[in-house]
Design an enzyme around this catalytic site. Structure first.
Site, PDB file in Angstrom:
ATOM      1  N   ARG A  69      25.550  -4.955   0.368  1.00 11.54           N
ATOM      2  CA  ARG A  69      26.683  -5.832   0.055  1.00 11.54           C
ATOM      3  C   ARG A  69      27.137  -5.709  -1.396  1.00 11.54           C
ATOM      4  NH1 ARG A  69      24.322 -11.455   2.123  1.00 11.54           N
ATOM      5  NH2 ARG A  69      22.500 -10.537   1.083  1.00 11.54           N
ATOM      6  N   LYS A 176       8.128  -1.752  10.443  1.00  9.62           N
ATOM      7  CA  LYS A 176       7.487  -2.830  11.177  1.00  9.62           C
ATOM      8  C   LYS A 176       7.972  -4.176  10.633  1.00  9.62           C
ATOM      9  CE  LYS A 176       3.313  -3.612   8.416  1.00  9.62           C
ATOM     10  NZ  LYS A 176       3.454  -5.051   8.192  1.00  9.62           N
ATOM     11  N   HIS A 206       3.155   3.034   7.505  1.00  6.03           N
ATOM     12  CA  HIS A 206       2.860   3.850   6.321  1.00  6.03           C
ATOM     13  C   HIS A 206       1.385   4.200   6.215  1.00  6.03           C
ATOM     14  CE1 HIS A 206       1.974  -0.186   4.646  1.00  6.03           C
ATOM     15  NE2 HIS A 206       1.136   0.452   3.851  1.00  6.03           N
ATOM     16  N   LYS A 210      -1.155   8.165   5.074  1.00 10.30           N
ATOM     17  CA  LYS A 210      -2.175   8.302   4.034  1.00 10.30           C
ATOM     18  C   LYS A 210      -3.087   9.487   4.342  1.00 10.30           C
ATOM     19  CE  LYS A 210      -2.252   3.442   2.664  1.00 10.30           C
ATOM     20  NZ  LYS A 210      -1.851   3.657   1.263  1.00 10.30           N
ATOM     21  N   GLU A 244      -7.194  -7.771   1.224  1.00 12.94           N
ATOM     22  CA  GLU A 244      -6.325  -7.822   0.057  1.00 12.94           C
ATOM     23  C   GLU A 244      -6.775  -8.971  -0.833  1.00 12.94           C
ATOM     24  OE1 GLU A 244      -2.009  -6.544   0.779  1.00 12.94           O
ATOM     25  OE2 GLU A 244      -2.524  -7.642   2.597  1.00 12.94           O
ATOM     26  N   ASP A 263       0.913  -9.117  11.297  1.00 17.04           N
ATOM     27  CA  ASP A 263       1.314  -8.310  10.153  1.00 17.04           C
ATOM     28  C   ASP A 263       0.470  -7.053  10.000  1.00 17.04           C
ATOM     29  OD1 ASP A 263       2.853  -7.834   7.774  1.00 17.04           O
ATOM     30  OD2 ASP A 263       1.152  -8.542   6.581  1.00 17.04           O
ATOM     31  N   HIS A 268      -1.344  -1.574  11.865  1.00 12.95           N
ATOM     32  CA  HIS A 268      -2.250  -0.752  11.056  1.00 12.95           C
ATOM     33  C   HIS A 268      -3.637  -0.601  11.673  1.00 12.95           C
ATOM     34  CE1 HIS A 268       0.882  -0.934   8.204  1.00 12.95           C
ATOM     35  NE2 HIS A 268       0.515  -2.006   7.548  1.00 12.95           N
ATOM     36  N   LYS A 366      -5.935 -12.106   3.341  1.00 12.43           N
ATOM     37  CA  LYS A 366      -5.437 -12.246   1.977  1.00 12.43           C
ATOM     38  C   LYS A 366      -6.445 -13.042   1.154  1.00 12.43           C
ATOM     39  CE  LYS A 366      -1.246 -10.672   3.101  1.00 12.43           C
ATOM     40  NZ  LYS A 366      -0.685  -9.408   2.585  1.00 12.43           N
TER      41      LYS A 366
END
Length: 514
Positions: A69, A176, A206, A210, A244, A263, A268, A366
């Site tokens: 935009r 995703k 992704h 790797k 993480e 997620d 993954h 997390k």
């Protein structure tokens, strides 16, 4: 008929065609990025495109076109791309590479529901075919929220941009998540395949780009040492962990209502399981790799009862290193009543001769103790130990650990005698590190994946059946959790809720401490 490979690839006169170590160079083409002003494009996609150009893997006829935009002229957008490259590229900035890339950078202003904007996009691409020689070969990267996929796909169909031909190809790249359950994934796949044939659809995960993930195939099938042990006769259980150490401050808009399982586990971790557990493919072609992954995912199911074989949690306040951090419910944008899990763990069984009786434990979270992704094959204990119990008091189970990130490599844990006059056996590690063993700088995952899109090589991209089977595996856990209250709290900086420890201890096992 749909063309799926580049035509007219640029020849490299210095390349020996017999040298398979040299990557293939993309042919004339353009890449259109929707969502080009977002973090994914700025931090990953645009730097990866420059790095590919710097490595000599993009043709002189390549063009990059952004759609957003913003009211940018072509030169304004080129400046934005340059800033992203300087800040995030992995290869050195070279003026001659940038100048060549910048010649093919264009921008189209518009919104996704604006027919005129997509007509201007079609006209700009047609002009690039003439000016840059892109040959009608165009890939469309949807780096946008999933709820905007349908309108963009319909616009690409309406404007004729999705139509491949005998002398040109069109491809679409989708980030995703691929739906939020099996039903939505099936509907999304049906919509995508109405506009783009399946062989022209590239679903980005992704992790599959790797080097360490791809090395699982080499580790298993290029070595006689490991494959004979890669089965239920010797493996006690498998742990796949993606941890993480960061929280979710500022990401409520994306994460709230999605959670850790959707997620990370659905894509993954189940892809890592498929590569770890699949049978040897006939070849490493996309067709054969997909066939073996589909077979193993078809045989995979949640262990029961779900009350004991799954766990979910939500991080509370605690210490992340030396920093005091707040819990999820105090993060900006999250409701104090949020039931979104930030930790999820499941137990899976694979109904095959190779893996019968071997539990696969998958976990992600997390605000855990450290950032790490690994696959650990934990082996059964030796059937007989000709030692006194005191000699092996510090001896655990042998393990083969594949570190996906960080510090990519492989570790083998085995028992060794402690130096001294007595017989004492203790665990030791034999370690292989990518950084130390190879002087080459491994390409970033998005480099490999973008190049494969432009080449039309789909080996590292999940197909419809893989996506839908993954949701079929996970959906019962999601439904169970939705019906059984809030996630268990766990302290930030730890390794998840007590229910996750109980999940593995019920069978006499323990989580590895990465």
């Amino acid at each position: 008929m749909h063309a799926t490979r580049s035509s007219g690839k640029s020849a490299n006169p210095l390349r020996d065609p017999r040298d398979k170590r040299v990557p293939e160079i993309a042919g004339p083409c353009s890449l259109v990025i929707f969502g080009v002003t977002g973090d994914l494009a700025r931090k990953k996609l645009l730097p990866a495109i420059y790095d590919l150009a710097n490595r000599g893997l993009l043709p002189p006829e390549f063009a990059l076109l952004g759609f957003a935009r913003r009211d940018y002229a072509h030169e304004d957008f080129a400046a934005v791309v340059k800033d992203a490259v300087v800040a995030h590229a992995r290869t050195p900035f070279r003026d001659e590479v940038w100048d060549r890339l910048a010649e093919g950078i264009r921008f189209v202003k518009g919104t996704f529901d604006d027919d005129d904007a997509f007509d201007r996009l079609a006209a700009e691409l047609k002009q690039l075919d003439t000016e840059r020689g892109t040959g009608g070969n165009h890939a469309f990267y949807l780096a946008i929220p999933p709820d905007t996929f349908p309108v963009v796909l319909r616009q690409l169909e309406r404007s004729g941009l999705s139509q491949s031909g005998d002398d040109r190809w069109r491809r679409v790249v989708i980030e995703k998540p691929f739906g939020h359950d099996l039903d939505s994934a099936e509907k999304l796949n049906a919509l995508v395949n109405r506009v783009f044939p399946e062989e022209t659809v590239f679903r980005i995960d992704h992790y599959l780009g790797k080097e360490t993930v791809q090395n699982i195939l080499a580790l298993r099938f290029a070595n006689q040492l490991f494959e004979p042990l890669w089965n239920a006769h010797y493996v006690d259980h498998v742990q796949i962990t993606m941890a993480e150490d960061i929280g979710l401050g500022g990401r409520a808009g994306y994460y709230d209502g999605i959670g850790a399982a959707r997620d990370v586990i659905q894509n993954h971790l189940l892809q890592l399981l498929a590569i770890t557990a699949m049978e040897e493919p006939v070849s490493f072609s996309a067709t054969e790799l997909h066939a073996e992954k589909i077979k193993v995912l078809s045989a995979t199911r949640l262990a029961e009862p779900l009350a004991e074989t799954t766990a979910r949690g939500q991080y509370a306040a605690g210490w992340q290193g030396s920093e005091k951090v707040v819990g999820l419910l105090d993060e900006q944008g999250f409701s104090p009543e949020s039931r979104t899990e930030t930790f999820a763990a499941i137990t899976l069984e694979i109904a095959s001769r190779r893996w019968a009786g071997v539990p696969f434990y998958l976990r992600t979270g997390k605000r855990l103790g450290r950032r790490v992704t690994e696959i650990a094959l934990v082996f059964k204990r030796a059937p007989h130990l000709p030692f006194d119990a005191t000699m092996t008091a510090e001896l655990g189970q042998n393990a083969l650990v594949i570190r996906v990130q960080p510090d990519e490599g492989v570790t083998v844990r085995f028992g060794s005698k402690v130096p001294g006059p007595g017989m004492e056996v203790r665990d030791v590690n034999m370690d292989f590190s990518y950084g130390e063993a190879f002087t080459e700088n491994s390409p970033e995952a998005y480099e490999r994946l973008i190049l494969d899109v432009l080449l039309g090589v789909p080996s590292l991209f999940p197909v419809n059946a893989e996506v839908e089977l993954s949701w079929k595996i996970l959906d019962p856990a999601l439904d169970y959790w939705a019906a059984h209250g809030a996630p268990d709290p766990y302290e930030s900086g730890g390794w998840g809720p007590a229910s996750a420890d109980a999940m593995v201890r019920r069978t006499g096992r323990e989580w590895r401490r990465p």
